[in-house]
Design an enzyme around this catalytic site. Sequence first.
Site, PDB file in Angstrom:
ATOM      1  N   ASN A   2      -3.807   8.925   4.658  1.00  0.00           N
ATOM      2  CA  ASN A   2      -2.555   8.322   5.132  1.00  0.00           C
ATOM      3  C   ASN A   2      -2.367   8.370   6.639  1.00  0.00           C
ATOM      4  O   ASN A   2      -1.775   7.474   7.237  1.00  0.00           O
ATOM      5  CB  ASN A   2      -1.354   9.036   4.483  1.00  0.00           C
ATOM      6  N   ASP A  62      -3.993 -14.419  -2.719  1.00  0.00           N
ATOM      7  CA  ASP A  62      -4.685 -15.305  -3.652  1.00  0.00           C
ATOM      8  C   ASP A  62      -5.798 -14.538  -4.364  1.00  0.00           C
ATOM      9  O   ASP A  62      -5.846 -13.318  -4.297  1.00  0.00           O
ATOM     10  CB  ASP A  62      -5.259 -16.507  -2.894  1.00  0.00           C
ATOM     11  N   ASP A 108      -9.838  -9.061   3.119  1.00  0.00           N
ATOM     12  CA  ASP A 108     -10.282 -10.311   2.508  1.00  0.00           C
ATOM     13  C   ASP A 108     -10.806 -11.185   3.638  1.00  0.00           C
ATOM     14  O   ASP A 108     -10.027 -11.715   4.426  1.00  0.00           O
ATOM     15  CB  ASP A 108      -9.095 -10.961   1.782  1.00  0.00           C
ATOM     16  N   HIS A 151       0.487   4.234  -2.638  1.00  0.00           N
ATOM     17  CA  HIS A 151       0.225   5.633  -2.270  1.00  0.00           C
ATOM     18  C   HIS A 151       1.360   6.552  -2.692  1.00  0.00           C
ATOM     19  O   HIS A 151       1.148   7.739  -2.929  1.00  0.00           O
ATOM     20  CB  HIS A 151      -0.050   5.754  -0.768  1.00  0.00           C
ATOM     21  N   VAL A 186       0.346   9.458  -6.128  1.00  0.00           N
ATOM     22  CA  VAL A 186       0.451  10.902  -5.867  1.00  0.00           C
ATOM     23  C   VAL A 186       1.737  11.439  -6.500  1.00  0.00           C
ATOM     24  O   VAL A 186       2.828  11.174  -6.002  1.00  0.00           O
ATOM     25  CB  VAL A 186       0.468  11.190  -4.347  1.00  0.00           C
ATOM     26  N   SER A 188       7.889  10.519  -2.408  1.00  0.00           N
ATOM     27  CA  SER A 188       7.388  11.724  -1.737  1.00  0.00           C
ATOM     28  C   SER A 188       6.562  11.350  -0.506  1.00  0.00           C
ATOM     29  O   SER A 188       6.528  12.099   0.473  1.00  0.00           O
ATOM     30  CB  SER A 188       6.559  12.577  -2.701  1.00  0.00           C
ATOM     31  N   HIS A 234      -6.147  -5.901  -2.236  1.00  0.00           N
ATOM     32  CA  HIS A 234      -6.957  -6.044  -1.021  1.00  0.00           C
ATOM     33  C   HIS A 234      -7.210  -7.501  -0.659  1.00  0.00           C
ATOM     34  O   HIS A 234      -8.065  -7.794   0.169  1.00  0.00           O
ATOM     35  CB  HIS A 234      -8.277  -5.287  -1.164  1.00  0.00           C
ATOM     36  N   ARG A 273       0.827  -1.209   0.000  1.00  0.00           N
ATOM     37  CA  ARG A 273       0.000   0.000   0.000  1.00  0.00           C
ATOM     38  C   ARG A 273       0.860   1.258   0.000  1.00  0.00           C
ATOM     39  O   ARG A 273       0.534   2.252  -0.652  1.00  0.00           O
ATOM     40  CB  ARG A 273      -0.922  -0.017   1.216  1.00  0.00           C
TER      41      ARG A 273
HETATM   42  C1  HEM Z   1      -9.072   1.265  -6.011  1.00  0.00           C
HETATM   43  C2  HEM Z   1      -9.032   2.186  -5.069  1.00  0.00           C
HETATM   44  C3  HEM Z   1      -8.587   1.911  -3.661  1.00  0.00           C
HETATM   45  C4  HEM Z   1      -9.217   2.314  -2.552  1.00  0.00           C
HETATM   46  C5  HEM Z   1     -10.475   3.152  -2.482  1.00  0.00           C
HETATM   47  C6  HEM Z   1      -8.479   1.806  -1.424  1.00  0.00           C
HETATM   48  C7  HEM Z   1      -8.799   2.023  -0.104  1.00  0.00           C
HETATM   49  C8  HEM Z   1      -8.198   1.411   0.975  1.00  0.00           C
HETATM   50  C9  HEM Z   1      -8.588   1.598   2.347  1.00  0.00           C
HETATM   51  C10 HEM Z   1      -9.703   2.502   2.834  1.00  0.00           C
HETATM   52  C11 HEM Z   1      -7.785   0.812   3.112  1.00  0.00           C
HETATM   53  C12 HEM Z   1      -7.818   0.673   4.623  1.00  0.00           C
HETATM   54  C13 HEM Z   1      -6.959   1.755   5.254  1.00  0.00           C
HETATM   55  C14 HEM Z   1      -7.162   1.877   6.740  1.00  0.00           C
HETATM   56  O1  HEM Z   1      -8.218   1.477   7.236  1.00  0.00           O
HETATM   57  O2  HEM Z   1      -6.260   2.383   7.444  1.00  0.00           O
HETATM   58  C15 HEM Z   1      -6.881   0.132   2.225  1.00  0.00           C
HETATM   59  C16 HEM Z   1      -5.925  -0.763   2.619  1.00  0.00           C
HETATM   60  C17 HEM Z   1      -5.067  -1.405   1.757  1.00  0.00           C
HETATM   61  N1  HEM Z   1      -4.934  -1.154   0.405  1.00  0.00           N
HETATM   62 FE1  HEM Z   1      -6.178  -0.070  -0.728  1.00  0.00          FE
HETATM   63  N2  HEM Z   1      -7.415   1.084  -1.878  1.00  0.00           N
HETATM   64  C18 HEM Z   1      -7.433   1.120  -3.240  1.00  0.00           C
HETATM   65  C19 HEM Z   1      -6.513   0.554  -4.084  1.00  0.00           C
HETATM   66  C20 HEM Z   1      -5.424  -0.174  -3.668  1.00  0.00           C
HETATM   67  C21 HEM Z   1      -4.375  -0.655  -4.534  1.00  0.00           C
HETATM   68  C22 HEM Z   1      -4.277  -0.355  -6.021  1.00  0.00           C
HETATM   69  C23 HEM Z   1      -3.517  -1.359  -3.756  1.00  0.00           C
HETATM   70  C24 HEM Z   1      -2.249  -2.077  -4.147  1.00  0.00           C
HETATM   71  C25 HEM Z   1      -1.989  -2.572  -5.319  1.00  0.00           C
HETATM   72  C26 HEM Z   1      -4.033  -1.354  -2.415  1.00  0.00           C
HETATM   73  C27 HEM Z   1      -3.485  -2.018  -1.357  1.00  0.00           C
HETATM   74  C28 HEM Z   1      -3.971  -1.981  -0.069  1.00  0.00           C
HETATM   75  C29 HEM Z   1      -3.480  -2.833   0.995  1.00  0.00           C
HETATM   76  C30 HEM Z   1      -2.448  -3.939   0.842  1.00  0.00           C
HETATM   77  C31 HEM Z   1      -4.155  -2.453   2.158  1.00  0.00           C
HETATM   78  C32 HEM Z   1      -3.964  -3.019   3.559  1.00  0.00           C
HETATM   79  C33 HEM Z   1      -2.836  -2.259   4.232  1.00  0.00           C
HETATM   80  C34 HEM Z   1      -2.468  -2.726   5.627  1.00  0.00           C
HETATM   81  O3  HEM Z   1      -3.043  -3.676   6.148  1.00  0.00           O
HETATM   82  O4  HEM Z   1      -1.574  -2.078   6.201  1.00  0.00           O
HETATM   83  N3  HEM Z   1      -5.177  -0.605  -2.404  1.00  0.00           N
HETATM   84  N4  HEM Z   1      -7.139   0.533   0.924  1.00  0.00           N
END
Ligand code: HEM
Length: 328
Positions: A96, A256, A248, A68, A72, A78, A195, A64
């Site tokens: 963030n 997966d 998930d 991010h 940006v 950055s 996700h 993530r």
């Molecule tokens: C499509 C639009 C996306 C939205 C709206 C989105 C939104 C979010 C949100 C709201 C969270 C939870 C953050 C929190 O509660 O602190 C999250 C976690 C995460 N996102 Fe996304 N995300 C998107 C795309 C992506 C992409 C493209 C990736 C990577 C290729 C990604 C990887 C992750 C991962 C791995 C987590 C878990 C992080 C952790 O457990 O520390 N996301 N995302």
Amino acid sequence: MRTCRLVIFTLFFFVPFVHMLPYNRNQLDFNYYDGSCPNLLRIVRYGVWSAIKNDNRMAASLLRLHFHDCIVNGCDASVLLDDTPYFTGEKNALPNRKSLRGFEVIDNIKEQVERFCPSTVSCADILALAAREAIDLVGGPSWPVALGRRDAITTSQTAANDQIPSPIEPLENITAKFFSKGLDLRDVVALSGGHTIGFAQCFTFKGRLFNFQGSGRPDPVLDYSLLSKLQNMCPNKDASNSILAPLDVTSNLVFDNEYYRNLVYNTGLLESDQALIADQRTSALVYYYSNNQFSFYNDFSESMVKLSNVGVLTGIRGQIRKKCGSVN
Ligand code: HEM
Ligand SMILES: *[C@@H]1O[C@H](CO)[C@@H](O)[C@H](O)[C@H]1NC(C)=O
């Protein structure tokens, strides 16, 4: 005769050294640090491995962090900059703050890399490599990471607030954000598969549980048994805002294709996740990945390569930071 001697001299004298010439520093290259930091990959892989061993969520957090960074103003590290009296950085932007993780993992790896190859490897490259290694270490696919990114010397909190997709904005808006970076619909669907690991805090999906889009009722699409489970986990009070739920619901430690199967069963966690199957432009791909992990892996890898090339700084632009948290 003279020219002939010159040519022969040039050939014999310089040709053996050609491999030592710098690469074309204006584009990324797979062998960029081969001569200048041959241990780089080993250092990054070990740093990521030990971080995940201590905290198995870290693989998700590093992926993530890289996303991010890239979404940006490009993959220019950055996102790693701390606030200073002169600018407020991305770290504390709304998506963030108290959410992004893994900064200290990158800082530690950078410290090791500096010991072996001082002022040589950018933080942006370390982050791109760390994300790749992290996914590999949790059983996911791998992808080639070309190197030679340089680090931004400034950043903007507003840019982060504007450019990072929100889990409660319409898919239309999310896709527009990806398009503006040169990514397409397939990238949106494939990269959302990120996700399949990691967690989200209750506040990011609580609207679906109690007051979906202002209706005063839960999201009618959300699977009923997951709904009651999540309502128990995330009571409708501010105190529950930062409680963690797996993105998930079936297998959040393994990389997966369960993420897509969840969407088929209406058990996607975020509104933005579940939206992928409601939209005709993306639903076919969701069904396809839900039945075909191999294709998901292939497309995810391809999309990660595209993501990791977004807006990179090369040549004489930017700098090689000594510490990832601050400009030199
Ligand atoms: C499509 C639009 C996306 C939205 C709206 C989105 C939104 C979010 C949100 C709201 C969270 C939870 C953050 C929190 O509660 O602190 C999250 C976690 C995460 N996102 Fe996304 N995300 C998107 C795309 C992506 C992409 C493209 C990736 C990577 C290729 C990604 C990887 C992750 C991962 C791995 C987590 C878990 C992080 C952790 O457990 O520390 N996301 N995302
Ligand atoms: C979606 O994008 C449109 C057009 O840019 C904007 O007017 C609207 O406020 C956005 N919606 C949300 C929920 O962010």
